[in-house]
Design an enzyme around this catalytic site. Structure first.
Site, PDB file in Angstrom:
ATOM      1  CG  MET A  18      -1.466   1.246   1.843  1.00 52.09           C
ATOM      2  SD  MET A  18      -2.978   1.195   2.854  1.00 52.09           S
ATOM      3  CE  MET A  18      -1.576   1.678   4.530  1.00 52.09           C
ATOM      4  CG  ASP A  20       0.366   7.912  -2.725  1.00 46.27           C
ATOM      5  OD1 ASP A  20       1.244   7.428  -2.572  1.00 46.27           O
ATOM      6  OD2 ASP A  20       0.635   8.483  -4.064  1.00 46.27           O
TER       7      ASP A  20
HETATM    8  C1  FRU Z   1       3.462   8.987  -4.786  1.00 45.35           C
HETATM    9  C2  FRU Z   1       2.758   8.567  -6.051  1.00 45.35           C
HETATM   10  C3  FRU Z   1       2.425   9.190  -6.939  1.00 45.35           C
HETATM   11  C4  FRU Z   1       1.304   8.192  -7.518  1.00 45.35           C
HETATM   12  C5  FRU Z   1       1.503   7.157  -7.259  1.00 45.35           C
HETATM   13  C6  FRU Z   1       2.044   5.607  -7.398  1.00 45.35           C
HETATM   14  O1  FRU Z   1       3.778   8.536  -3.975  1.00 45.35           O
HETATM   15  O2  FRU Z   1       4.234   8.079  -6.834  1.00 45.35           O
HETATM   16  O3  FRU Z   1       2.712  10.366  -7.815  1.00 45.35           O
HETATM   17  O4  FRU Z   1       0.003   8.360  -8.685  1.00 45.35           O
HETATM   18  O5  FRU Z   1       2.586   7.197  -5.947  1.00 45.35           O
HETATM   19  O6  FRU Z   1       1.574   4.098  -6.906  1.00 45.35           O
END
Ligand code: FRU
Length: 441
Positions: A18, A20
């Protein structure tokens, strides 16, 4: 190993990776937390959206995976809104060009009434790529004053604003960021924006931006800007070089607030409690990744100017009150120090202190935060200090939320937060506070 560091009062997935928080929305009294998820691996892989729900922000139920990779790509970060015709999700479809370059477009998804079924819009992508390598993380908000939807999107090291009346057709409005705040080699990720009332009653927009690398504490960090938004442009109220941070720890990234129809006076944010420096290397078994506590944001006046402060919702405070599990507790202290005095805080029964609180002068103080390096985790060890105004009362209030090694320190009525992960031998061991010899003030 897996369960030793699983927090009781924070969300973590049963298994898999997991990062964001995504699509945060409160519908019919239920808080929905979607998240970047790879159900089949504990390192970042083909992204899906996982899904958790809660009625109190304390007890979470994991729901079936909501979004799966499809012909447009894998499902990177995004947001959710509620409309007259139901809940809509926005995410970035991430794929690669024939040359292996990142290719990112924004997509719209329709949810059914109880958010258990999700259908991709036939016109996806609703926002095509304008020729940018980093073009992602759509956060859609309702802008009441101009009566339209506004989408914030990562545009390299800036944030782009787009407007729409129907959530399907988007018009470019403006970009913000060049020469403002902190920049680094990485894009400005996961933007969000909420209006908050200043102590004088004025509405101030808080623009939240993830920066990786280059955060306050190195690696990933969450900065914010205060200003105005007229429906087209965001205008920074502070000098461009001003750097403001939602959290000063090394483990608070990609913060997002819950969408609530009709707006909310107390936007509630959750962040991913990790850092891309070592996120793929944290000690784990079946799952990897935990969320921060939910935090209610508000504006406060300080000797340094207007700032965002945050507090845990009452239900979270109550959750810690009632929690008897070893290694999960909250500690509140009022720390009275004379100028030059210091107090060391030792966690997990360890000899080395983890925090040193100092009153550096009559009206300033600092919190030094220390973490020992761990083999196999790049950039995990740290030792740095956060400067703060010392309260006029002479006493600094300090709260520690500790949950199986995840430590969130809040001080000065929530003006300063420091979120850090630890992987201690004894997560359940007690906190010890010790006075240190005075330093020269
Ligand atoms: C931030 C990020 C976002 C992207 C996602 C990919 O942590 O790099 O910019 O959408 O994680 O998992």
């Amino acid at each position: 190993m897996t369960e030793t560091y699983r927090p009781h009062l924070h969300f973590s997935p049963r298994r898999g990776w997991m990062n964001d928080p995504n699509g945060m929305i409160r519908v019919d009294g239920i808080w929905h937390l979607f998240y970047q998820h790879d159900p089949d691996s504990t390192v970042h892989g083909p992204m899906h959206w996982g899904h958790g729900t809660s009625s109190d922000l304390v007890n979470w139920t994991e729901q079936p995976v909501a979004l799966y990779p499809n012909a447009l790509g894998t499902c990177f970060s995004g947001s959710a809104v509620e409309t007259d015709v139901g809940v809509k999700l926005f995410y970035t479809a991430h794929s690669r060009t024939a040359d292996g370059e990142d290719y990112q477009v924004q997509c719209l998804v329709h949810a059914n009434d109880d958010l258990s079924n999700f259908e991709s819009d036939a016109s996806n992508p609703v926002l095509p790529n304008p020729g940018l390598a980093a073009f992602r993380d759509p956060k859609v908000i309702w802008h009441q004053a101009s009566g339209k939807w506004v989408m914030l999107v990562t545009e390299g090291q800036c944030v782009g604003f787009y407007g729409s009346s129907n959530l399907r057709d988007w018009t470019y409005l403006s970009s913000f960021g060049e020469a403002h705040g902190r920049h680094s080699g990485g894009p400005w990720e996961c933007p969000d924006m909420v209006p908050l009332a200043a102590p004088n009653g004025e509405t101030v927009w808080v623009l939240i931006i993830g920066l990786n690398p280059g955060g306050y504490a190195q690696g990933s960090g969450t900065q914010y800007f205060l200003g105005s938004f007229d429906g087209t442009h965001f205008t920074n109220a502070n000098p461009p070089q001003t750097e403001l941070w939602l959290d000063y720890g090394r483990d608070y990234y990609a913060a997002q607030t819950f969408f609530e129809r009709g707006g909310t006076k107390t936007p509630t944010a959750i962040a991913w409690a990790s850092n891309w420096l070592y996120a793929r290397q944290t000690k784990t078994g079946a799952f990897r990744g935990v969320m921060s506590l939910p935090r209610e944001l508000r504006l406060v006046g300080t000797p340094d100017g207007l700032r965002v402060a945050a507090s845990a919702p009452a239900s979270v405070e109550a959750g810690f009150e009632g929690q008897g599990a070893p290694g999960t507790y909250r500690l509140d202290r009022r720390i009275t120090l004379a100028p030059g005095e210091q107090l060391a805080i030792h966690l997990f029964g360890e000899d080395q202190p983890h925090f040193i609180v100092s009153r550096t002068s009559g009206n300033r103080g600092s919190i030094r935060t220390m973490r020992q390096p761990v083999d196999g985790m790049d950039g995990f060890g740290h030792d740095y200090a956060v400067d703060l105004p010392w309260p006029g009362t002479g006493a600094l209030d300090l709260t520690l939320f500790i949950d199986r090694g995840l430590v969130e320190l809040s001080a000065a009525d929530g003006l300063i937060w420091i979120t850090n992960l630890f992987f201690p031998a004894h997560p359940e061991a007690a906190v010890v506070m010790r006075s240190l010899e005075a330093i020269d003030a």
